[in-house]
Design a protein around this motif. Structure first.
Motif, PDB file in Angstrom:
ATOM      1  N   ASN A  24       3.634 -36.516 -21.371  1.00  0.00           N
ATOM      2  CA  ASN A  24       2.725 -37.379 -22.123  1.00  0.00           C
ATOM      3  C   ASN A  24       1.812 -38.154 -21.187  1.00  0.00           C
ATOM      4  O   ASN A  24       0.607 -38.279 -21.427  1.00  0.00           O
ATOM      5  CB  ASN A  24       3.517 -38.360 -22.986  1.00  0.00           C
ATOM      6  CG  ASN A  24       4.370 -37.681 -24.031  1.00  0.00           C
ATOM      7  OD1 ASN A  24       5.592 -37.685 -23.939  1.00  0.00           O
ATOM      8  ND2 ASN A  24       3.738 -37.094 -25.042  1.00  0.00           N
ATOM      9  N   TYR A  25       2.406 -38.674 -20.133  1.00  0.00           N
ATOM     10  CA  TYR A  25       1.618 -39.455 -19.175  1.00  0.00           C
ATOM     11  C   TYR A  25       0.568 -38.573 -18.508  1.00  0.00           C
ATOM     12  O   TYR A  25      -0.596 -38.957 -18.360  1.00  0.00           O
ATOM     13  CB  TYR A  25       2.552 -40.070 -18.134  1.00  0.00           C
ATOM     14  CG  TYR A  25       1.934 -41.186 -17.319  1.00  0.00           C
ATOM     15  CD1 TYR A  25       1.612 -42.405 -17.914  1.00  0.00           C
ATOM     16  CD2 TYR A  25       1.679 -41.029 -15.961  1.00  0.00           C
ATOM     17  CE1 TYR A  25       1.053 -43.438 -17.176  1.00  0.00           C
ATOM     18  CE2 TYR A  25       1.119 -42.053 -15.214  1.00  0.00           C
ATOM     19  CZ  TYR A  25       0.808 -43.256 -15.830  1.00  0.00           C
ATOM     20  OH  TYR A  25       0.241 -44.272 -15.094  1.00  0.00           O
ATOM     21  N   MET A  28       2.068 -44.738 -23.628  1.00  0.00           N
ATOM     22  CA  MET A  28       2.569 -44.859 -22.259  1.00  0.00           C
ATOM     23  C   MET A  28       1.495 -45.204 -21.231  1.00  0.00           C
ATOM     24  O   MET A  28       1.821 -45.618 -20.119  1.00  0.00           O
ATOM     25  CB  MET A  28       3.238 -43.557 -21.833  1.00  0.00           C
ATOM     26  CG  MET A  28       4.478 -43.207 -22.619  1.00  0.00           C
ATOM     27  SD  MET A  28       5.120 -41.598 -22.121  1.00  0.00           S
ATOM     28  CE  MET A  28       5.735 -41.957 -20.476  1.00  0.00           C
ATOM     29  N   SER A  60       1.153 -41.573 -27.254  1.00  0.00           N
ATOM     30  CA  SER A  60       2.492 -41.860 -26.723  1.00  0.00           C
ATOM     31  C   SER A  60       2.693 -43.334 -26.406  1.00  0.00           C
ATOM     32  O   SER A  60       3.835 -43.789 -26.264  1.00  0.00           O
ATOM     33  CB  SER A  60       2.749 -41.043 -25.450  1.00  0.00           C
ATOM     34  OG  SER A  60       1.972 -41.545 -24.366  1.00  0.00           O
ATOM     35  N   THR A 106       9.384 -39.636 -25.394  1.00  0.00           N
ATOM     36  CA  THR A 106       8.258 -39.473 -24.473  1.00  0.00           C
ATOM     37  C   THR A 106       8.758 -38.901 -23.155  1.00  0.00           C
ATOM     38  O   THR A 106       9.950 -38.910 -22.863  1.00  0.00           O
ATOM     39  CB  THR A 106       7.561 -40.823 -24.208  1.00  0.00           C
ATOM     40  OG1 THR A 106       8.525 -41.768 -23.739  1.00  0.00           O
ATOM     41  CG2 THR A 106       6.891 -41.353 -25.458  1.00  0.00           C
ATOM     42  N   ASN A 126      13.049 -33.770 -22.726  1.00  0.00           N
ATOM     43  CA  ASN A 126      12.770 -35.167 -23.031  1.00  0.00           C
ATOM     44  C   ASN A 126      13.991 -35.859 -23.628  1.00  0.00           C
ATOM     45  O   ASN A 126      15.053 -35.281 -23.781  1.00  0.00           O
ATOM     46  CB  ASN A 126      11.556 -35.236 -23.974  1.00  0.00           C
ATOM     47  CG  ASN A 126      11.013 -36.645 -24.074  1.00  0.00           C
ATOM     48  OD1 ASN A 126      11.267 -37.459 -23.208  1.00  0.00           O
ATOM     49  ND2 ASN A 126      10.286 -36.909 -25.133  1.00  0.00           N
TER      50      ASN A 126
END
Length: 729
Positions: free
Chosen positions: A57-58, A83, A81, A53, A26
């Motif tokens: 995370n997504y 996101m 996050s 991120t 990351n």
């Protein structure tokens, strides 16, 4: 071109995603690790947070929501996050997960196929997919000084910034790779204690706006015969605003009405769901922003004049003034000092006022708060077609759609007065109408059935009912919200889905509808429904939307003059029919140097584009690559704003943000050639423009165009998918 994918498939994809390939390293050891991020962190408030991120995370936080039986954007907003996006595919460029090193520019429109089984599932779970469009750093600011620090850091190091509230954008404007994302959801919430009632006894005539603008909002409110305001933070959504007003009304007796949108999860900065609500330009009274140059400013009209003789219901803005905060590092808001901006501050507040209110979000800077006008309370009467409970009622959904079109856009056909017609509107859900004040919907529905020889008018009449006992739109929707995961809140709409609307909704001119009774039937017959049901026009135009303008804002006249907004573009045949047949009848295309505004801004999907530049009656060919389409077809932005207004907005963009720090997908300036951006940046560095005073004497010249819309009219409210089984007829 097809694009829908089945929900069952996403159950599988979620499982694959969670257990799939490991992510690459990351930002802590990757994206811009050469920069001194600790220097930025040292300037942030204790409640702000800057995090690294990644795709992981997504995948882990966002994917699962799309397989929930009752998904909600509220759950996505709350993920740590910051996101998550309301449509899963927005995490890839152009909402198309197919790997591409060029942002899909070398691929064709016809190649886009997102149907069941068309996507290679490995695309969605590959953390190295070059089409991923996710930020690698996310900042959660809590006060304005955090935003100032972030913008100055980005400016110093040549970074781009993306900005998110809930992420509601069919374009994916709030997510972009290689940007520092400012997620505003943890920013100060002003609305719960933000209602102010101006003291009329303290106003003398003539009254002058104070140099620090401390009385500007109240003076402008009085000029509109209003006295109440609410301050809304840059991270607050409509649900928070609605519930703040509900709490005040319950405490003080119902006094306040806030102009708002249909869904609770969208940014709460002003939009209406009925024609009578749409006093949109009188809604935004003052703006507070952090600009791309790092300045923390507040600004609003300081000189205006009565425009009622011209048919307008709010004063015409003559001069917009602004002030800068001279202590931008101060965290305590009570110690903020607002003063005349420095001599080298060269941004025209008249232009900024024009651009921000209608020119889209994410491109002019960061809105940290806004003062919205509160209106006098009006009781609401909602009507619903009970089409989810009985087959008989479901069968008359097309007739109810035609009835709504006539009641709102051609009331004389039903012997309905213009005043009663203007009291009602509807988001694009086929089963509902919302009315404020005097109306006669039930009687008109009965007349409509008689006029159209209904086989069982009594039974059909009983299919339309209202819900008595709720004082407002938000209270009604909170009651109807049957999603246990967002109880007590105004529902989000549309609910999270893999993909948002890819095409554009057309603003159908009221003047064209008035030409012939057949025109309403024609446009409804040509309408398309992306969900396969009855096409659902969006009615929040005309009435106060047409007359409630301060004549200094940037959304198109098409928004004001529309009878309704409707989807007319889906297949290649739809496009050929619209541009070749309907478009020349609906819009004035006699001036070949000035393409007219056609699309509704917030209902224009990520694949939307205008016709051929050389022939406006021909659609943009699907076999062309996206690079060819960009070069030879009317752009997304031009089809929304029209040629003239887009040119002014692009000029303002270059002046306000010469480094293009804010450069979101399909936002103003995003489509400009890189050479143009670079040249303008160079010119800006070489020139020394004469700065104008941020406060000054009034001018006889208007600060904006005479026919435009408001800041959040740009952010139009979408369908409210009601749970009709909760309705008591």
């Amino acid at each position: 071109m097809a694009y829908f994918a089945g929900a069952a498939r996403f159950l599988l994809l979620t499982a694959i995603g969670i257990t799939g390939n490991p992510s690459t390293a990351n930002a802590a050891s990757g994206w811009r690790s050469d920069l001194d991020w600790a220097a930025l962190t040292s300037k942030l408030s204790s409640s702000a947070s800057l995090i690294d991120t990644s795709y992981d995370n997504y995948k882990d936080e966002c994917f699962p929501e799309f397989s929930e039986p009752s998904p909600t954007t509220y759950a996505l907003i709350d993920q740590p996050s910051g996101m998550c996006l309301p449509h899963l595919y927005l995490g890839w460029e152009m909402s198309w997960p197919r790997p591409s090193e060029s942002g899909h520019l070398d691929q064709t429109y016809d190649q886009v196929d997102l149907t069941e089984g068309s996507l290679d599932e490995s695309w969605l779970v590959d953390p190295t997919n070059p089409s991923l469009n996710l930020p690698s750093k996310v900042l959660f600011p809590s006060i304005a000084s955090d935003v100032v620090a972030a913008v100055n850091f980005a400016k110093e190091h040549g970074l781009e910034i993306s900005v998110k509230n809930s992420g509601h954008s069919y374009q994916g404007a709030s997510s972009k790779k290689s940007t520092l994302l400012l997620n505003m959801n943890r920013y100060t919430h002003y609305a719960p204690t933000g209602i102010t009632t101006c003291d009329t006894s303290s106003i003398t005539v003539p009254s002058w706006v104070a140099e620090d603008l401390s009385n500007q909002a109240c003076l402008l409110s009085f000029a509109k015969n209003k006295s109440s305001l609410i301050r809304v933070g840059g991270g607050e959504n409509f649900d928070k605003v609605y519930r703040a007003v509900i709490a005040a009304n319950e405490k003080e007796g119902y006094k306040y009405h806030v102009v708002g949108g249909a869904a609770g999860t969208w940014g709460g900065l002003g939009k209406g769901v009925s024609q009578v609500q749409q006093e949109v330009d009188s809604t935004v009274v003052q703006l507070e922003m952090v600009l791309p140059n790092g300045a923390h400013v507040k600004f609003g009209p300081t000189d205006w004049e009565d425009a009622s003789a011209e048919g307008f219901t709010v004063p015409r803005t003559k001069l917009v003034s602004g002030v800068c905060r001279s202590n931008p590092d101060e965290h305590d808001e009570e110690k903020w000092i607002w003063e005349r901006c420095p001599e080298d501050f060269d941004i025209d507040f008249n232009d900024l006022w024009f651009a921000v209110r209608g020119g889209g979000g994410g491109t002019w800077g960061v809105v940290t708060s806004v003062l919205l006008q509160l209106h006098d309370y009006l009781p609401v009467n909602p009507y619903f077609l009970n089409d989810l409970l009985t087959e008989d009622c479901s069968a008359i959904a097309p007739q109810f759609a035609e009835f709504k079109a006539q009641y709102i856009s051609a009331p004389s056909l039903l012997n309905v007065t213009k005043e009663h017609s203007l009291a009602c509107g509807s988001p694009d859900a086929a089963s509902e109408m919302w009315c404020y004040g005097e109306e006669d919907v039930k009687q008109a529905w009965t007349r409509f059935l008689d006029m159209n020889n209904s086989t069982d008018p009594a039974k059909a009449a009983s299919c339309v009912g209202s819900i008595p006992g709720f004082p407002g739109y938000a209270e009604t929707m909170i009651y109807l919200n049957a999603n246990d995961r967002s109880r007590g809140k105004v529902p989000d709409s549309p609910a999270p889905s893999p993909i948002g609307a890819p095409f554009a909704f057309v603003l159908v001119p009221q003047s064209w509808l008035d030409e012939s009774e057949e025109n309403i039937k024609t446009v409804l017959e040509n309408a398309v429904s992306l969900s396969g049901g009855t096409p659902t026009p969006y009615y929040a135009f005309g009435g106060a939307a047409a007359s409630g303008s301060d004549q200094a804002n940037s959304l198109s006249q098409a928004h004001r003059d529309a009878g309704f907004m409707l989807s007319l573009l889906f297949t290649a045949d739809d496009e050929a029919n619209f541009w070749g047949n309907l478009f020349p009848k609906m819009f004035d295309i006699s001036d070949k140097s000035n393409f007219p505004p056609v699309f509704g801004s917030n209902h224009a999907g990520f694949l939307a584009t205008g016709p051929l530049k050389e022939d406006w009656t021909k659609p943009c060919p699907g076999e062309w690559t996206f690079e060819e389409r960009r070069e030879k077809c009317i752009s997304f932005q031009e089809a929304i704003y029209g040629t003239e207004r887009l040119a002014r907005l692009e000029a303002i963009k270059k002046a306000v943000d010469p480094q293009f720090i804010f450069n979101c997908m399909n936002c103003i300036g995003n489509n400009l050639p890189e050479a143009s951006k670079s040249e303008d940046k160079k010119d800006d560095e070489l020139s020394s423009a004469e700065p104008g005073p941020p406060l000054g004497n009034s001018s006889d010249e208007p600060s904006g165009a005479s026919v435009v819309s408001s800041f959040m009219a740009a952010i139009s409210a979408t369908a409210v998918y009601l749970l009709i089984n909760a309705i008591v007829i």
